[in-house]
Design a protein around this motif. Structure first.
Motif, PDB file in Angstrom:
ATOM      1  N   GLY A  19       0.812  -1.197   0.000  1.00  0.00           N
ATOM      2  CA  GLY A  19       0.000   0.000   0.000  1.00  0.00           C
ATOM      3  C   GLY A  19       0.849   1.252   0.000  1.00  0.00           C
ATOM      4  O   GLY A  19       0.368   2.317  -0.292  1.00  0.00           O
ATOM      5  N   ALA A  20       2.109   1.098   0.324  1.00  0.00           N
ATOM      6  CA  ALA A  20       2.974   2.261   0.336  1.00  0.00           C
ATOM      7  C   ALA A  20       3.892   2.269  -0.871  1.00  0.00           C
ATOM      8  O   ALA A  20       4.473   3.273  -1.197  1.00  0.00           O
ATOM      9  CB  ALA A  20       3.823   2.290   1.609  1.00  0.00           C
ATOM     10  N   SER A  21       4.044   1.155  -1.527  1.00  0.00           N
ATOM     11  CA  SER A  21       4.926   1.092  -2.692  1.00  0.00           C
ATOM     12  C   SER A  21       4.157   0.524  -3.857  1.00  0.00           C
ATOM     13  O   SER A  21       3.138  -0.130  -3.697  1.00  0.00           O
ATOM     14  CB  SER A  21       6.135   0.205  -2.389  1.00  0.00           C
ATOM     15  N   SER A  22       4.694   0.756  -5.047  1.00  0.00           N
ATOM     16  CA  SER A  22       4.028   0.234  -6.229  1.00  0.00           C
ATOM     17  C   SER A  22       4.099  -1.280  -6.247  1.00  0.00           C
ATOM     18  O   SER A  22       4.991  -1.882  -5.679  1.00  0.00           O
ATOM     19  CB  SER A  22       4.706   0.776  -7.484  1.00  0.00           C
ATOM     20  N   ALA A  23       3.141  -1.889  -6.943  1.00  0.00           N
ATOM     21  CA  ALA A  23       3.134  -3.344  -7.049  1.00  0.00           C
ATOM     22  C   ALA A  23       4.405  -3.822  -7.717  1.00  0.00           C
ATOM     23  O   ALA A  23       4.977  -4.841  -7.353  1.00  0.00           O
ATOM     24  CB  ALA A  23       1.916  -3.799  -7.849  1.00  0.00           C
ATOM     25  N   THR A  24       4.872  -3.057  -8.681  1.00  0.00           N
ATOM     26  CA  THR A  24       6.095  -3.432  -9.371  1.00  0.00           C
ATOM     27  C   THR A  24       7.248  -3.481  -8.404  1.00  0.00           C
ATOM     28  O   THR A  24       8.046  -4.404  -8.390  1.00  0.00           O
ATOM     29  CB  THR A  24       6.398  -2.419 -10.484  1.00  0.00           C
ATOM     30  N   ALA A  25       7.359  -2.460  -7.563  1.00  0.00           N
ATOM     31  CA  ALA A  25       8.471  -2.396  -6.632  1.00  0.00           C
ATOM     32  C   ALA A  25       8.421  -3.565  -5.669  1.00  0.00           C
ATOM     33  O   ALA A  25       9.428  -4.214  -5.383  1.00  0.00           O
ATOM     34  CB  ALA A  25       8.429  -1.080  -5.861  1.00  0.00           C
ATOM     35  N   LEU A  26       7.238  -3.878  -5.163  1.00  0.00           N
ATOM     36  CA  LEU A  26       7.129  -4.966  -4.208  1.00  0.00           C
ATOM     37  C   LEU A  26       7.443  -6.297  -4.859  1.00  0.00           C
ATOM     38  O   LEU A  26       8.134  -7.131  -4.277  1.00  0.00           O
ATOM     39  CB  LEU A  26       5.715  -5.009  -3.641  1.00  0.00           C
ATOM     40  N   ALA A  27       6.963  -6.458  -6.099  1.00  0.00           N
ATOM     41  CA  ALA A  27       7.244  -7.705  -6.785  1.00  0.00           C
ATOM     42  C   ALA A  27       8.747  -7.880  -6.909  1.00  0.00           C
ATOM     43  O   ALA A  27       9.284  -8.965  -6.718  1.00  0.00           O
ATOM     44  CB  ALA A  27       6.614  -7.709  -8.174  1.00  0.00           C
ATOM     45  N   GLY A  28       9.446  -6.758  -7.181  1.00  0.00           N
ATOM     46  CA  GLY A  28      10.887  -6.831  -7.311  1.00  0.00           C
ATOM     47  C   GLY A  28      11.539  -7.208  -6.012  1.00  0.00           C
ATOM     48  O   GLY A  28      12.479  -7.994  -5.972  1.00  0.00           O
ATOM     49  N   CYS A  29      11.081  -6.673  -4.904  1.00  0.00           N
ATOM     50  CA  CYS A  29      11.709  -6.944  -3.625  1.00  0.00           C
ATOM     51  C   CYS A  29      11.404  -8.350  -3.152  1.00  0.00           C
ATOM     52  O   CYS A  29      12.244  -9.015  -2.559  1.00  0.00           O
ATOM     53  CB  CYS A  29      11.219  -5.954  -2.568  1.00  0.00           C
ATOM     54  N   LEU A  30      10.181  -8.808  -3.382  1.00  0.00           N
ATOM     55  CA  LEU A  30       9.796 -10.111  -2.879  1.00  0.00           C
ATOM     56  C   LEU A  30      10.418 -11.222  -3.692  1.00  0.00           C
ATOM     57  O   LEU A  30      10.812 -12.234  -3.121  1.00  0.00           O
ATOM     58  CB  LEU A  30       8.271 -10.243  -2.901  1.00  0.00           C
ATOM     59  N   ALA A  56       8.293  10.856   5.007  1.00  0.00           N
ATOM     60  CA  ALA A  56       8.174  11.421   3.654  1.00  0.00           C
ATOM     61  C   ALA A  56       7.838  10.331   2.634  1.00  0.00           C
ATOM     62  O   ALA A  56       7.954   9.133   2.901  1.00  0.00           O
ATOM     63  CB  ALA A  56       9.467  12.127   3.270  1.00  0.00           C
ATOM     64  N   THR A  57       7.426  10.762   1.463  1.00  0.00           N
ATOM     65  CA  THR A  57       7.056   9.853   0.376  1.00  0.00           C
ATOM     66  C   THR A  57       8.202   9.723  -0.620  1.00  0.00           C
ATOM     67  O   THR A  57       8.826  10.720  -0.987  1.00  0.00           O
ATOM     68  CB  THR A  57       5.802  10.397  -0.339  1.00  0.00           C
ATOM     69  N   GLY A  58       8.464   8.501  -1.040  1.00  0.00           N
ATOM     70  CA  GLY A  58       9.526   8.242  -2.009  1.00  0.00           C
ATOM     71  C   GLY A  58       9.071   8.472  -3.434  1.00  0.00           C
ATOM     72  O   GLY A  58       7.893   8.744  -3.700  1.00  0.00           O
ATOM     73  N   ALA A  59      10.005   8.327  -4.359  1.00  0.00           N
ATOM     74  CA  ALA A  59       9.721   8.586  -5.775  1.00  0.00           C
ATOM     75  C   ALA A  59       8.583   7.729  -6.300  1.00  0.00           C
ATOM     76  O   ALA A  59       7.785   8.158  -7.138  1.00  0.00           O
ATOM     77  CB  ALA A  59      10.981   8.350  -6.605  1.00  0.00           C
ATOM     78  N   GLY A  60       8.459   6.503  -5.780  1.00  0.00           N
ATOM     79  CA  GLY A  60       7.435   5.598  -6.265  1.00  0.00           C
ATOM     80  C   GLY A  60       6.111   5.722  -5.532  1.00  0.00           C
ATOM     81  O   GLY A  60       5.166   4.962  -5.796  1.00  0.00           O
ATOM     82  N   GLY A  61       6.014   6.652  -4.583  1.00  0.00           N
ATOM     83  CA  GLY A  61       4.754   6.869  -3.880  1.00  0.00           C
ATOM     84  C   GLY A  61       4.669   6.193  -2.524  1.00  0.00           C
ATOM     85  O   GLY A  61       3.691   6.376  -1.795  1.00  0.00           O
ATOM     86  N   GLU A  63       5.399   5.494   1.417  1.00  0.00           N
ATOM     87  CA  GLU A  63       5.665   6.376   2.551  1.00  0.00           C
ATOM     88  C   GLU A  63       6.679   5.752   3.493  1.00  0.00           C
ATOM     89  O   GLU A  63       6.632   4.557   3.769  1.00  0.00           O
ATOM     90  CB  GLU A  63       4.363   6.670   3.311  1.00  0.00           C
ATOM     91  N   ARG A  64       7.592   6.549   3.983  1.00  0.00           N
ATOM     92  CA  ARG A  64       8.638   6.075   4.890  1.00  0.00           C
ATOM     93  C   ARG A  64       8.031   5.811   6.274  1.00  0.00           C
ATOM     94  O   ARG A  64       7.345   6.662   6.831  1.00  0.00           O
ATOM     95  CB  ARG A  64       9.740   7.134   4.988  1.00  0.00           C
ATOM     96  N   ASP A  65       8.289   4.616   6.809  1.00  0.00           N
ATOM     97  CA  ASP A  65       7.851   4.263   8.152  1.00  0.00           C
ATOM     98  C   ASP A  65       9.098   4.152   9.023  1.00  0.00           C
ATOM     99  O   ASP A  65       9.863   3.183   8.897  1.00  0.00           O
ATOM    100  CB  ASP A  65       7.106   2.920   8.126  1.00  0.00           C
ATOM    101  N   PRO A  66       9.346   5.112   9.889  1.00  0.00           N
ATOM    102  CA  PRO A  66      10.593   5.111  10.664  1.00  0.00           C
ATOM    103  C   PRO A  66      10.730   3.918  11.597  1.00  0.00           C
ATOM    104  O   PRO A  66      11.828   3.637  12.086  1.00  0.00           O
ATOM    105  CB  PRO A  66      10.519   6.437  11.443  1.00  0.00           C
ATOM    106  N   CYS A  90      15.971   5.221  -7.954  1.00  0.00           N
ATOM    107  CA  CYS A  90      15.275   4.132  -7.270  1.00  0.00           C
ATOM    108  C   CYS A  90      13.884   4.563  -6.823  1.00  0.00           C
ATOM    109  O   CYS A  90      13.675   5.702  -6.402  1.00  0.00           O
ATOM    110  CB  CYS A  90      16.097   3.690  -6.061  1.00  0.00           C
ATOM    111  N   THR A  91      12.965   3.656  -6.874  1.00  0.00           N
ATOM    112  CA  THR A  91      11.576   3.973  -6.501  1.00  0.00           C
ATOM    113  C   THR A  91      11.432   4.308  -5.022  1.00  0.00           C
ATOM    114  O   THR A  91      10.482   4.961  -4.616  1.00  0.00           O
ATOM    115  CB  THR A  91      10.656   2.797  -6.891  1.00  0.00           C
ATOM    116  N   PHE A  92      12.413   3.888  -4.212  1.00  0.00           N
ATOM    117  CA  PHE A  92      12.345   4.148  -2.776  1.00  0.00           C
ATOM    118  C   PHE A  92      13.030   5.438  -2.354  1.00  0.00           C
ATOM    119  O   PHE A  92      13.001   5.814  -1.187  1.00  0.00           O
ATOM    120  CB  PHE A  92      12.968   2.975  -2.006  1.00  0.00           C
TER     121      PHE A  92
END
Ligand code: SF4
Length: 278
Positions: A19-30, A56-61, A63-66, A90-92
Motif C-alpha cells: 500500500g505504500a509502494s508500487s506493485a512493481t516495486a514490491l514484486a521486485g523486492c519479494l 516522507a514519500t519516495g519517488a514511487g509513492g 511512505e517512509r515508516d521510521p 530508485c523507486t524508494f
C-alpha cells in the motif's frame, strides 16, 4: 530492474510496505522464493534524518515508516553507483529536501546519497510513455549514432552517454559533452517534444554509467588532458568529492568550475560543441 535481496527485510517490513509502494516495486523486492523470515529490521540510533524525511514519500509513492527500516548493512548500502543504478533512480528514494545534497529512503535507515546504491534497488518506473519504460540506462545499440555529433556511440564505451524522454524516446551520445549539449539545446537535437526523463553519463573514474542528473561536472577546458572523443568534454563524477579532487590536480580549474546538469545552457554548449549548434 536491479537486484533485490529478499532476505534484507522481515515480513513485518514487507507488510508495512504494502500500500505504500508500487506493485512493481514490491514484486521486485519479494522476488526469488517468496521471502524467507529474517529478523525484523527496526529503526536504530543510526536512523538520524531531518524531521522532514521521517514519514516522507519516495519517488514511487511509498511512505517512509521510521519503525520499519532496514539497516544499511542489511542491504549492503554503498555510497557509489553500481552498473548505472543509483539511489536517485530508485523507486524508494526520497530526494534532497534541505539543500544538503543527500536525501533519504523509504525502506533504509539514515540519510542516503543520491549516488548510492543497495541490493534492494528498484528502478523507478515512469508512466509518461505508452509502455512506462523503466528510467534506467540500457546497452548502447551497435548502430546508435550520437544525437549531437552523429558518431557511433557504441564505439566509445568508456565515454558514451544516453538520455530518455518521458515518451520513451531514447538518445545516445558519444560523450558527456554531447549529452550536456543535448540537454542544453534540446530543441535543436531532439526528435520529440517530451521532457527529458533521465540522463546517464560515464563517471570519469569508474567509467560506469551514473545518473547524469545527480552528477557533478568539472568544466574541463584543456583539450590535451585526456584523449577523449570530440577533443574536450565536461568531466562527470558521481560524487562531488571526486570532482573536487579532479579540479585540484590542475591550476586552471577551481571548485567554481564544478557544476550540476542544470547549469548547462547554450553558453556552455557553445563552449563544448559550438561548431554543431545552429
Ligand atoms: S538505499 Fe538507495 S538503492 Fe537502496 S532502496 Fe533506498 S533508495 Fe533504493
Amino acid at each position: 530492474m536491479g537486484e533485490h535481496d529478499s532476505t534484507a527485510f522481515g515480513r513485518r517490513t514487507m507488510l508495512a510496505l504494502v500500500g505504500a509502494s508500487s506493485a512493481t516495486a514490491l514484486a521486485g523486492c519479494l522476488g526469488g522464493d517468496g521471502g524467507e523470515e529474517t529478523p525484523t529490521p527496526t529503526a536504530t540510533p543510526s536512523d538520524r534524518v531531518p524531521e522532514q524525511y521521517r514519514t516522507a514519500t519516495g519517488a514511487g509513492g511509498g511512505e517512509r515508516d521510521p519503525d520499519n527500516l532496514a539497516s544499511k548493512s542489511d542491504v549492503s548500502y554503498q555510497s557509489q553507483p553500481q552498473g548505472g543504478q543509483q539511489c536517485s533512480g530508485c523507486t524508494f528514494y526520497i530526494p534532497d529536501k534541505n539543500g544538503d545534497g543527500v536525501g533519504a529512503c523509504t525502506i533504509v535507515e539514515g540519510t542516503i546519497d543520491p549516488s548510492g546504491y543497495c541490493t534492494s534497488y528498484v528502478a523507478h518506473e515512469q508512466n509518461g510513455g505508452d509502455g512506462g519504460e523503466s528510467v534506467s540506462p540500457i546497452d548502447v545499440p551497435e548502430d546508435a549514432r550520437c544525437a549531437v555529433c552523429d558518431m557511433m556511440a557504441a564505439n566509445f564505451p568508456e565515454w558514451n552517454a544516453q538520455a530518455v524522454h518521458a515518451d520513451d524516446t531514447r538518445e545516445f551520445f558519444c560523450t558527456a559533452g554531447c549529452a550536456t549539449t543535448y540537454y542544453a539545446v534540446t530543441d535543436q537535437f531532439a526528435a520529440t517534444d517530451a521532457d527529458i526523463a533521465g540522463v546517464w553519463v560515464r563517471d570519469l573514474n569508474s567509467r560506469e554509467l551514473v545518473d547524469g542528473t545527480a552528477a557533478y561536472y568539472a568544466l574541463e577546458t584543456d583539450q590535451d588532458r585526456y584523449d577523449d572523443p570530440m577533443r574536450v568534454n565536461p568531466a562527470p563524477f558521481s560524487s562531488r568529492e571526486d570532482a573536487v579532487a579532479y579540479v585540484d590536480e590542475v591550476d586552471y580549474l577551481s571548485e567554481d568550475d564544478i557544476v550540476e546538469l542544470s547549469a548547462f545552457d547554450r553558453e556552455l554548449a557553445e563552449q563544448y560543441r559550438g561548431q554543431l549548434l545552429e
